[in-house]
Design a protein around this motif. Structure first.
Motif, PDB file in Angstrom:
ATOM      1  N   ALA A 149      -5.143  -6.079  11.987  1.00 33.28           N
ATOM      2  CA  ALA A 149      -4.952  -5.835  13.419  1.00 33.28           C
ATOM      3  C   ALA A 149      -4.855  -7.144  14.196  1.00 33.28           C
ATOM      4  O   ALA A 149      -5.705  -8.029  14.063  1.00 33.28           O
ATOM      5  CB  ALA A 149      -6.100  -4.993  13.967  1.00 33.28           C
ATOM      6  N   GLY A 150      -3.773  -7.285  14.975  1.00 35.11           N
ATOM      7  CA  GLY A 150      -3.583  -8.440  15.819  1.00 35.11           C
ATOM      8  C   GLY A 150      -3.191  -9.712  15.100  1.00 35.11           C
ATOM      9  O   GLY A 150      -3.205 -10.791  15.704  1.00 35.11           O
ATOM     10  N   GLN A 151      -2.777  -9.629  13.823  1.00 35.87           N
ATOM     11  CA  GLN A 151      -2.528 -10.839  13.050  1.00 35.87           C
ATOM     12  C   GLN A 151      -1.057 -11.117  12.753  1.00 35.87           C
ATOM     13  O   GLN A 151      -0.680 -12.258  12.483  1.00 35.87           O
ATOM     14  CB  GLN A 151      -3.284 -10.765  11.718  1.00 35.87           C
ATOM     15  N   ALA A 152      -0.199 -10.114  12.794  1.00 38.37           N
ATOM     16  CA  ALA A 152       1.185 -10.291  12.339  1.00 38.37           C
ATOM     17  C   ALA A 152       2.037 -11.010  13.377  1.00 38.37           C
ATOM     18  O   ALA A 152       1.944 -10.751  14.574  1.00 38.37           O
ATOM     19  CB  ALA A 152       1.805  -8.943  11.993  1.00 38.37           C
ATOM     20  N   ALA A 153       2.902 -11.900  12.903  1.00 40.91           N
ATOM     21  CA  ALA A 153       3.888 -12.549  13.767  1.00 40.91           C
ATOM     22  C   ALA A 153       5.150 -11.711  13.874  1.00 40.91           C
ATOM     23  O   ALA A 153       5.849 -11.756  14.886  1.00 40.91           O
ATOM     24  CB  ALA A 153       4.239 -13.932  13.217  1.00 40.91           C
ATOM     25  N   VAL A 157       0.860  -1.178   0.000  1.00 42.94           N
ATOM     26  CA  VAL A 157       0.000   0.000   0.000  1.00 42.94           C
ATOM     27  C   VAL A 157       0.901   1.234   0.000  1.00 42.94           C
ATOM     28  O   VAL A 157       1.824   1.332   0.819  1.00 42.94           O
ATOM     29  CB  VAL A 157      -0.918   0.031   1.230  1.00 42.94           C
ATOM     30  N   ALA A 158       0.661   2.159  -0.919  1.00 42.68           N
ATOM     31  CA  ALA A 158       1.386   3.427  -0.946  1.00 42.68           C
ATOM     32  C   ALA A 158       0.691   4.385   0.016  1.00 42.68           C
ATOM     33  O   ALA A 158      -0.415   4.857  -0.265  1.00 42.68           O
ATOM     34  CB  ALA A 158       1.429   4.002  -2.357  1.00 42.68           C
ATOM     35  N   ALA A 159       1.301   4.638   1.164  1.00 40.58           N
ATOM     36  CA  ALA A 159       0.668   5.455   2.195  1.00 40.58           C
ATOM     37  C   ALA A 159       1.721   5.872   3.214  1.00 40.58           C
ATOM     38  O   ALA A 159       2.882   5.466   3.149  1.00 40.58           O
ATOM     39  CB  ALA A 159      -0.462   4.678   2.881  1.00 40.58           C
ATOM     40  N   ASP A 160       1.296   6.703   4.172  1.00 39.79           N
ATOM     41  CA  ASP A 160       2.153   7.157   5.255  1.00 39.79           C
ATOM     42  C   ASP A 160       2.065   6.150   6.401  1.00 39.79           C
ATOM     43  O   ASP A 160       1.002   5.956   6.990  1.00 39.79           O
ATOM     44  CB  ASP A 160       1.687   8.542   5.722  1.00 39.79           C
ATOM     45  N   ALA A 161       3.185   5.494   6.718  1.00 42.35           N
ATOM     46  CA  ALA A 161       3.176   4.445   7.744  1.00 42.35           C
ATOM     47  C   ALA A 161       2.870   4.977   9.137  1.00 42.35           C
ATOM     48  O   ALA A 161       2.571   4.191  10.046  1.00 42.35           O
ATOM     49  CB  ALA A 161       4.515   3.709   7.752  1.00 42.35           C
ATOM     50  N   ARG A 162       2.930   6.289   9.338  1.00 39.93           N
ATOM     51  CA  ARG A 162       2.538   6.837  10.636  1.00 39.93           C
ATOM     52  C   ARG A 162       1.056   6.620  10.906  1.00 39.93           C
ATOM     53  O   ARG A 162       0.600   6.757  12.041  1.00 39.93           O
ATOM     54  CB  ARG A 162       2.897   8.329  10.706  1.00 39.93           C
ATOM     55  N   GLN A 163       0.323   6.271   9.854  1.00 38.96           N
ATOM     56  CA  GLN A 163      -1.108   5.975   9.979  1.00 38.96           C
ATOM     57  C   GLN A 163      -1.387   4.491   9.739  1.00 38.96           C
ATOM     58  O   GLN A 163      -2.486   4.119   9.334  1.00 38.96           O
ATOM     59  CB  GLN A 163      -1.896   6.814   8.952  1.00 38.96           C
ATOM     60  N   ILE A 164      -0.435   3.624  10.019  1.00 39.69           N
ATOM     61  CA  ILE A 164      -0.539   2.220   9.590  1.00 39.69           C
ATOM     62  C   ILE A 164      -1.748   1.476  10.153  1.00 39.69           C
ATOM     63  O   ILE A 164      -2.320   0.641   9.452  1.00 39.69           O
ATOM     64  CB  ILE A 164       0.785   1.464   9.856  1.00 39.69           C
ATOM     65  N   ARG A 221       5.813   6.763  16.263  1.00 41.68           N
ATOM     66  CA  ARG A 221       4.417   6.607  15.844  1.00 41.68           C
ATOM     67  C   ARG A 221       4.245   5.357  14.980  1.00 41.68           C
ATOM     68  O   ARG A 221       3.260   4.622  15.116  1.00 41.68           O
ATOM     69  CB  ARG A 221       3.958   7.843  15.071  1.00 41.68           C
ATOM     70  N   ILE A 222       5.205   5.123  14.088  1.00 39.36           N
ATOM     71  CA  ILE A 222       5.125   3.948  13.220  1.00 39.36           C
ATOM     72  C   ILE A 222       5.193   2.665  14.041  1.00 39.36           C
ATOM     73  O   ILE A 222       4.394   1.737  13.843  1.00 39.36           O
ATOM     74  CB  ILE A 222       6.257   3.991  12.168  1.00 39.36           C
ATOM     75  N   LEU A 223       6.127   2.608  14.986  1.00 42.28           N
ATOM     76  CA  LEU A 223       6.271   1.402  15.812  1.00 42.28           C
ATOM     77  C   LEU A 223       5.045   1.183  16.687  1.00 42.28           C
ATOM     78  O   LEU A 223       4.586   0.040  16.856  1.00 42.28           O
ATOM     79  CB  LEU A 223       7.531   1.503  16.665  1.00 42.28           C
ATOM     80  N   ALA A 224       4.506   2.250  17.267  1.00 43.31           N
ATOM     81  CA  ALA A 224       3.311   2.117  18.094  1.00 43.31           C
ATOM     82  C   ALA A 224       2.136   1.613  17.260  1.00 43.31           C
ATOM     83  O   ALA A 224       1.335   0.788  17.715  1.00 43.31           O
ATOM     84  CB  ALA A 224       2.972   3.453  18.750  1.00 43.31           C
ATOM     85  N   GLY A 225       2.038   2.094  16.021  1.00 48.23           N
ATOM     86  CA  GLY A 225       0.981   1.614  15.137  1.00 48.23           C
ATOM     87  C   GLY A 225       1.169   0.161  14.753  1.00 48.23           C
ATOM     88  O   GLY A 225       0.214  -0.622  14.713  1.00 48.23           O
ATOM     89  N   CYS A 226       2.428  -0.226  14.494  1.00 42.91           N
ATOM     90  CA  CYS A 226       2.712  -1.618  14.142  1.00 42.91           C
ATOM     91  C   CYS A 226       2.375  -2.557  15.285  1.00 42.91           C
ATOM     92  O   CYS A 226       1.944  -3.698  15.061  1.00 42.91           O
ATOM     93  CB  CYS A 226       4.189  -1.767  13.767  1.00 42.91           C
ATOM     94  N   ALA A 227       2.574  -2.099  16.518  1.00 46.74           N
ATOM     95  CA  ALA A 227       2.257  -2.941  17.672  1.00 46.74           C
ATOM     96  C   ALA A 227       0.790  -3.356  17.664  1.00 46.74           C
ATOM     97  O   ALA A 227       0.442  -4.449  18.143  1.00 46.74           O
ATOM     98  CB  ALA A 227       2.599  -2.208  18.966  1.00 46.74           C
ATOM     99  N   GLN A 228      -0.078  -2.514  17.098  1.00 45.48           N
ATOM    100  CA  GLN A 228      -1.493  -2.855  17.025  1.00 45.48           C
ATOM    101  C   GLN A 228      -1.774  -3.949  15.998  1.00 45.48           C
ATOM    102  O   GLN A 228      -2.817  -4.606  16.056  1.00 45.48           O
ATOM    103  CB  GLN A 228      -2.304  -1.604  16.676  1.00 45.48           C
ATOM    104  N   LEU A 229      -0.851  -4.128  15.052  1.00 50.61           N
ATOM    105  CA  LEU A 229      -1.027  -5.155  14.028  1.00 50.61           C
ATOM    106  C   LEU A 229      -0.443  -6.495  14.451  1.00 50.61           C
ATOM    107  O   LEU A 229      -0.739  -7.525  13.826  1.00 50.61           O
ATOM    108  CB  LEU A 229      -0.373  -4.713  12.715  1.00 50.61           C
ATOM    109  N   LEU A 230       0.390  -6.496  15.500  1.00 47.25           N
ATOM    110  CA  LEU A 230       1.037  -7.718  15.954  1.00 47.25           C
ATOM    111  C   LEU A 230       0.125  -8.530  16.863  1.00 47.25           C
ATOM    112  O   LEU A 230      -0.662  -7.978  17.627  1.00 47.25           O
ATOM    113  CB  LEU A 230       2.320  -7.382  16.710  1.00 47.25           C
TER     114      LEU A 230
END
Length: 296
Positions: free
Chosen positions: A122-126, A107-114, A181-190
């Motif tokens: 959300a909650g799926q990534a290993a 996805v071409a986007a700003d990762a600060r809004q991941i 911000r990017i890392l905090a957002g990624c934590a929501q996907l893990l």
């Protein structure tokens, strides 16, 4: 994923160009800050299993994604620059033609809004695997007078972007704020207990050594992640009783100039691989750190 994980990985046995040859489209070499494929492949093999999801929030030309799908993992990437995002998509298509069994998307986007960019994950990534930018320009490709026969040094493919809003153009404090911000957002996907792996190295700015790995550790902890490990990923090759130099022209040039001034500076021969985890469901950060130690 179990047992002791080595603290030094021999990821520089082949030069970067050789690691990419045939596996990536030739135009991939234009990107100035590519992750070393051997590092990405080693991280994915160590911290995930086939069928699991790997995310790169700053995926560039898609190194993390390509190595993931070749190992039978699924992958998703976010990239701010449209041109690099398109190339990442093309590299994933190239991997599929070569028989990669995982699926990938970009996805071409700003990762600060991941979290808003990839809400279905959300909650799926290993694993989240990425690397921060090192500024608006890097060493890129170089041709010296010795090579070209022309006076001066010719540089090309050394810019991430000309977009002034890209994090690569920002000051270090602003870049780190965005990275948090990017890392905090990624934590929501893990998923609970998921892994964040960040490859990073120190760099010099006006002759001063900037401890970017230390800054990234602090950024990860501020984002709510638990720092659990630091691994040395070699950029040099390991030969019989010697190291095989893979340093760039500018790394060697700056080191020589520093020695001439009486400052014993050496070219960087490794990247730090920083490992963080999200706490398991219902666990405290201290319990997560203890559990990570037991797994090692």
């Amino acid at each position: 994923m179990t047992g002791s994980i080595p603290s030094v990985w021999a990821t520089g046995q082949k030069p970067s160009r050789s690691q990419r040859l045939g596996r990536y489209l030739p135009e991939s070499m234009r990107h100035p800050g590519k992750m070393l494929p051997a590092i990405a492949a080693s991280v994915i093999a160590t911290y995930t299993r086939p069928g699991e999801l790997v995310i790169d929030p700053m995926c560039g030309i898609g190194t993390t994604l390509v190595e993931a799908v070749h190992q039978g993992r699924d992958a998703a990437g976010v990239e701010y620059e449209d041109s690099w995002a398109r190339l990442a998509v093309a590299n994933l298509a190239h991997a599929a033609r070569q028989g990669a069994t995982g699926t990938g998307r970009v996805v071409a986007a700003d990762a600060r809004q991941i979290p808003r960019v990839l809400p279905d994950l959300a909650g799926q990534a290993a694993l989240v695997l990425t690397s921060p930018p090192y500024g608006s320009q890097t060493h890129g490709h170089v041709r010296s007078t010795r090579d070209s026969g022309q006076p001066g040094i010719c540089k090309w493919n050394h810019r991430y972007s000309r977009d002034r809003t890209n994090l690569a153009h920002q000051s270090l404090p602003t870049l780190l704020e965005g990275f948090i911000r990017i890392l905090a957002g990624c934590a929501q996907l893990l998923r609970p207990g998921g892994v964040v792996a960040i490859t990073v190295r120190p760099f010099r700015q006006r002759g001063e050594l900037i401890d970017l790995p230390g800054e990234v550790i602090a950024a990860g902890e501020e984002a709510g992640l638990v720092f659990t490990d630091r691994i040395v990923c070699l950029l040099c090759g390991v030969g019989e009783n010697r190291l095989l130099n893979r340093s760039s022209f500018f790394q060697l040039h700056e080191a020589r100039k520093a020695w001439e001034r009486g400052t014993p500076v050496h070219a960087t021969a490794h990247e730090d691989l920083l490992i963080f985890r999200t706490p398991p469901a219902g666990a405290t950060a201290g319990q997560a750190l203890s559990a990570a130690g037991e797994r090692r």
